[in-house]
Design an enzyme around this catalytic site. Structure first.
Site, mmCIF file in Angstrom:
data_model
loop_
_atom_site.group_PDB
_atom_site.id
_atom_site.type_symbol
_atom_site.label_atom_id
_atom_site.label_comp_id
_atom_site.label_asym_id
_atom_site.label_seq_id
_atom_site.Cartn_x
_atom_site.Cartn_y
_atom_site.Cartn_z
ATOM 1 N N TYR A 15 -2.417 -7.719 -14.769
ATOM 2 C CA TYR A 15 -2.547 -8.440 -13.499
ATOM 3 C C TYR A 15 -3.393 -9.699 -13.661
ATOM 4 O O TYR A 15 -2.985 -10.794 -13.241
ATOM 5 C CB TYR A 15 -3.146 -7.530 -12.420
ATOM 6 N N SER B 183 -5.880 -16.366 -8.111
ATOM 7 C CA SER B 183 -6.995 -15.439 -7.900
ATOM 8 C C SER B 183 -8.161 -15.844 -8.780
ATOM 9 O O SER B 183 -7.952 -16.432 -9.857
ATOM 10 C CB SER B 183 -6.583 -14.015 -8.270
HETATM 11 N N1 NAP Z 1 -6.404 -8.368 -2.184
HETATM 12 C C1 NAP Z 1 -7.069 -8.978 -3.143
HETATM 13 O O1 NAP Z 1 -8.191 -8.577 -3.484
HETATM 14 C C2 NAP Z 1 -6.516 -10.193 -3.823
HETATM 15 C C3 NAP Z 1 -7.384 -10.998 -4.556
HETATM 16 C C4 NAP Z 1 -6.886 -12.124 -5.184
HETATM 17 C C5 NAP Z 1 -5.543 -12.444 -5.069
HETATM 18 N N2 NAP Z 1 -4.724 -11.641 -4.363
HETATM 19 C C6 NAP Z 1 -3.309 -12.018 -4.294
HETATM 20 O O2 NAP Z 1 -2.955 -12.238 -2.956
HETATM 21 C C7 NAP Z 1 -1.552 -12.073 -2.805
HETATM 22 C C8 NAP Z 1 -1.306 -11.202 -1.596
HETATM 23 O O3 NAP Z 1 -1.867 -9.930 -1.858
HETATM 24 P P1 NAP Z 1 -2.573 -9.075 -0.724
HETATM 25 O O4 NAP Z 1 -3.953 -8.805 -1.158
HETATM 26 O O5 NAP Z 1 -2.327 -9.651 0.594
HETATM 27 O O6 NAP Z 1 -1.809 -7.673 -0.938
HETATM 28 P P2 NAP Z 1 -0.661 -6.965 -0.108
HETATM 29 O O7 NAP Z 1 -1.093 -6.707 1.271
HETATM 30 O O8 NAP Z 1 -0.224 -5.834 -0.972
HETATM 31 O O9 NAP Z 1 0.496 -8.067 -0.037
HETATM 32 C C9 NAP Z 1 1.407 -8.310 -1.063
HETATM 33 C C10 NAP Z 1 2.650 -8.915 -0.465
HETATM 34 O O10 NAP Z 1 3.539 -9.271 -1.546
HETATM 35 C C11 NAP Z 1 4.790 -8.642 -1.318
HETATM 36 N N3 NAP Z 1 5.446 -8.312 -2.572
HETATM 37 C C12 NAP Z 1 4.913 -7.672 -3.645
HETATM 38 N N4 NAP Z 1 5.851 -7.515 -4.595
HETATM 39 C C13 NAP Z 1 6.997 -8.068 -4.108
HETATM 40 C C14 NAP Z 1 8.312 -8.210 -4.597
HETATM 41 N N5 NAP Z 1 8.656 -7.772 -5.823
HETATM 42 N N6 NAP Z 1 9.226 -8.817 -3.824
HETATM 43 C C15 NAP Z 1 8.905 -9.260 -2.590
HETATM 44 N N7 NAP Z 1 7.689 -9.154 -2.064
HETATM 45 C C16 NAP Z 1 6.739 -8.562 -2.815
HETATM 46 C C17 NAP Z 1 4.457 -7.392 -0.518
HETATM 47 O O11 NAP Z 1 5.631 -6.969 0.155
HETATM 48 P P3 NAP Z 1 6.307 -5.512 -0.093
HETATM 49 O O12 NAP Z 1 5.344 -4.494 0.417
HETATM 50 O O13 NAP Z 1 7.554 -5.597 0.689
HETATM 51 O O14 NAP Z 1 6.513 -5.384 -1.566
HETATM 52 C C18 NAP Z 1 3.406 -7.950 0.426
HETATM 53 O O15 NAP Z 1 4.008 -8.643 1.474
HETATM 54 C C19 NAP Z 1 -1.050 -11.482 -4.119
HETATM 55 O O16 NAP Z 1 -0.460 -12.503 -4.895
HETATM 56 C C20 NAP Z 1 -2.322 -10.987 -4.783
HETATM 57 O O17 NAP Z 1 -2.215 -10.977 -6.181
HETATM 58 C C21 NAP Z 1 -5.166 -10.533 -3.728
#
Ligand code: NAP
Length: 256
Positions: free
Chosen positions: A147, A134
């Site tokens: 985070y 990120s």
């Molecule tokens: N959205 C943003 O602004 C942003 C910005 C920069 C980076 N990111 C990164 O992008 C990645 C994806 O995030 P997203 O924004 O797409 O959010 P999201 O929709 O909440 O997706 C997160 C995913 O990770 C899974 N996950 C979380 N904890 C887990 C665990 N303990 N075991 C197995 N699966 C787990 C969730 O599944 P479950 O629901 O089953 O737990 C979900 O599939 C993350 O690494 C996040 O840090 C996001």
């Protein structure tokens, strides 16, 4: 691409879901993982073909071993280590269980999975790895402190691993999104913050496409989106104290 295997974590929603859709459209067989039953619903969206869903808590070694068990002896051509979770609010208000879950998922679980899968790739001298870091990793994250620190770890780790594997036939790419419109902010308890309420966040399909193009090109990293590219560039010149203060303006909850 037909016949190649992609393992994608955190594929039930958001950026991982969009990456899995692209991988399926490109003809990869998929093993997708997440912690909740929603992963089975998502898997159905990725096509009726070779898609297997693993419901496992990737914050634990056991959960990662469950995913690795599903892989078995198969060659993994593409690993997308994307599962992660955020956590807002002041550090002193966060429960130990909550911040440990963030570190155990984003850092420990991801590192464990990367080591296991990368070893197989290096043995075959072939493979691609995409790690979702990120731009948060470039910025001390006041009101999201743990985070951002986990993402600093992943951004750094990705470059180090890439260097170690540079002659191995395996590429390592880090996707660095900025604020993206996914369930992330609701799950992190950040809907009462300026960044949580901001409605100009990036489309996760665009973020995923940028990550996909970068991993296929074997690039070291990609910052997704023009605004985020500017933010990333500023982070390299502004003092950390200034960055931490700016982060407060985005992430401090209303009334705190
Ligand atoms: N959205 C943003 O602004 C942003 C910005 C920069 C980076 N990111 C990164 O992008 C990645 C994806 O995030 P997203 O924004 O797409 O959010 P999201 O929709 O909440 O997706 C997160 C995913 O990770 C899974 N996950 C979380 N904890 C887990 C665990 N303990 N075991 C197995 N699966 C787990 C969730 O599944 P479950 O629901 O089953 O737990 C979900 O599939 C993350 O690494 C996040 O840090 C996001």
């Amino acid at each position: 691409m037909s016949g190649q295997l992609a393992v994608i974590t955190g594929a039930s929603t958001g950026i991982g879901y969009e990456l899995a859709k692209i991988a399926a459209a490109e003809g990869y067989a998929l093993i997708v993982a997440a912690d909740e039953p929603q992963i089975h619903v998502a898997a159905a969206d990725f096509g009726a073909g070779a898609v297997r869903a693993v419901e496992a808590d990737l914050s634990t070694i056991e959960g990662n071993d469950q995913l690795l068990g599903e892989v078995g002896g198969q060659a993994v051509d593409l690993l997308i280590a994307n599962a992660g979770r955020g956590l807002g609010h002041a550090f002193l208000e966060q429960s130990v269980a909550d911040w440990r879950q963030v570190i155990d998922t984003n850092v420990t679980g991801t590192t464990y999975l990367l080591q296991k899968v990368a070893a197989g790739m290096v043995a075959r001298r072939q493979g691609r790895i995409l790690i979702t870091g990120s731009i948060a990793g470039l910025i001390p994250g006041a009101y999201q402190a743990v985070y951002n620190a986990t993402k600093a770890y992943l951004d750094s780790f990705a470059y180090a691993l890439r260097e170690e594997l540079k002659d191995s036939g395996v590429t390592v790419t880090v996707l660095m999104p900025g604020p993206t419109d996914t369930p992330f902010f609701a799950r992190a308890g950040m809907l009462d913050t300026p960044v949580g309420k901001d409605d100009s966040k990036e489309d996760p399909a665009k973020t995923a496409r940028n990550g996909w193009d970068a991993v296929m090109a074997g690039s070291a990293h990609v910052v997704s989106g023009a605004k985020n590219k500017l933010q990333a560039a500023l982070s390299h010149v502004a003092p950390d104290s200034v960055l931490a203060h700016q982060h407060t303006k985005m992430a401090k909850p209303d009334g705190e």
